[in-house]
Scaffold this active site. Sequence first.
Site, PDB file in Angstrom:
ATOM      1  CB  SER A  62      -0.903   0.015   1.237  1.00  0.00           C
ATOM      2  OG  SER A  62      -0.144   0.316   2.386  1.00  0.00           O
TER       3      SER A  62
ATOM      4  CG  ASP B 163       6.165  -3.702  10.190  1.00  0.00           C
ATOM      5  OD1 ASP B 163       5.187  -3.505   9.442  1.00  0.00           O
ATOM      6  OD2 ASP B 163       6.568  -2.860  11.020  1.00  0.00           O
ATOM      7  CD  GLU B 164       7.750   0.001   7.715  1.00  0.00           C
ATOM      8  OE1 GLU B 164       7.777   0.198   6.476  1.00  0.00           O
ATOM      9  OE2 GLU B 164       7.083   0.721   8.486  1.00  0.00           O
TER      10      GLU B 164
ATOM     11  CD  GLN C  16       8.805  -0.459   3.198  1.00  0.00           C
ATOM     12  OE1 GLN C  16       7.980  -1.364   3.303  1.00  0.00           O
ATOM     13  NE2 GLN C  16       8.841   0.567   4.036  1.00  0.00           N
TER      14      GLN C  16
ATOM     15  CG  ASN D 127       0.161   7.302   7.374  1.00  0.00           C
ATOM     16  OD1 ASN D 127       0.830   6.755   8.247  1.00  0.00           O
ATOM     17  ND2 ASN D 127       0.446   8.505   6.901  1.00  0.00           N
ATOM     18  CB  ALA D 128      -2.798   1.783   3.773  1.00  0.00           C
ATOM     19  N   GLY D 129      -2.605   1.198   7.187  1.00  0.00           N
ATOM     20  CA  GLY D 129      -2.898   0.201   8.206  1.00  0.00           C
ATOM     21  C   GLY D 129      -2.179  -1.116   8.012  1.00  0.00           C
ATOM     22  CE  LYS D 130       2.825  -0.219   4.638  1.00  0.00           C
ATOM     23  NZ  LYS D 130       2.152   1.104   4.708  1.00  0.00           N
TER      24      LYS D 130
END
Length: 209
Positions: free
Chosen positions: A9, A88-89, A91, A12-15
């Site tokens: 996303s 998490d994160e 990318q 701030n989309a709630g991942k």
Amino acid sequence: MAKLYFYYSAMNAGKTTTLLQSAHNYRERGMRTSILTPKLDHRAGSGVVASRIGLRADGQTFDRQTELLQLIERDIAAHGPLHCVLVDEAQFLSSAQVWQLSEVVDRLRIPVLCYGLRTDFRGELFEGSQFLLAWADELEEIKTICHSGSKATMTVRVDAQGHAVQDGPQVEIGGNERYVSVSRAEFKKIMRGEGRIDPLQIALPLPPA
């Protein structure tokens, strides 16, 4: 059958909220999970994964030199069977690490759920996202909204005056004060210097403890 998932996303989309909820769902059923988080993201403390709405969990940290298949194998040897790995994160993964996570799926038969940004503040793919898009079994977009009301698909880095930052390192850790999620059309406008964007978003109210 275990799969490699990539949930992507804009900012701030709630991942992270979705990741923590998924981990909770596994644990609620008596299944053990491992959460991986990059060392460079220590906004909530080293090894702590935290969402904007106040959810938190401890995770194992990694950097670009960490061999993730070996990390998971050591975890299993020390603590027993593992039912899910959550990243998490994502990318910030290297291409080699994405391949290692695919080995966790294919060799160890453990599902791996990765959550991350698709593109950087220039609109270009992160390395981890590029190879997750190429190699993941399942792709799912976590949607969020631009201030224009359209779906936000891009992330813009802004300065204190709300103007787009077009130069600088790809990786710069920050939250709402540095990045804003926008539609592609709004991304083009602000990158052309047309107007500004307030970088601060309204804080979400938390229910009383």
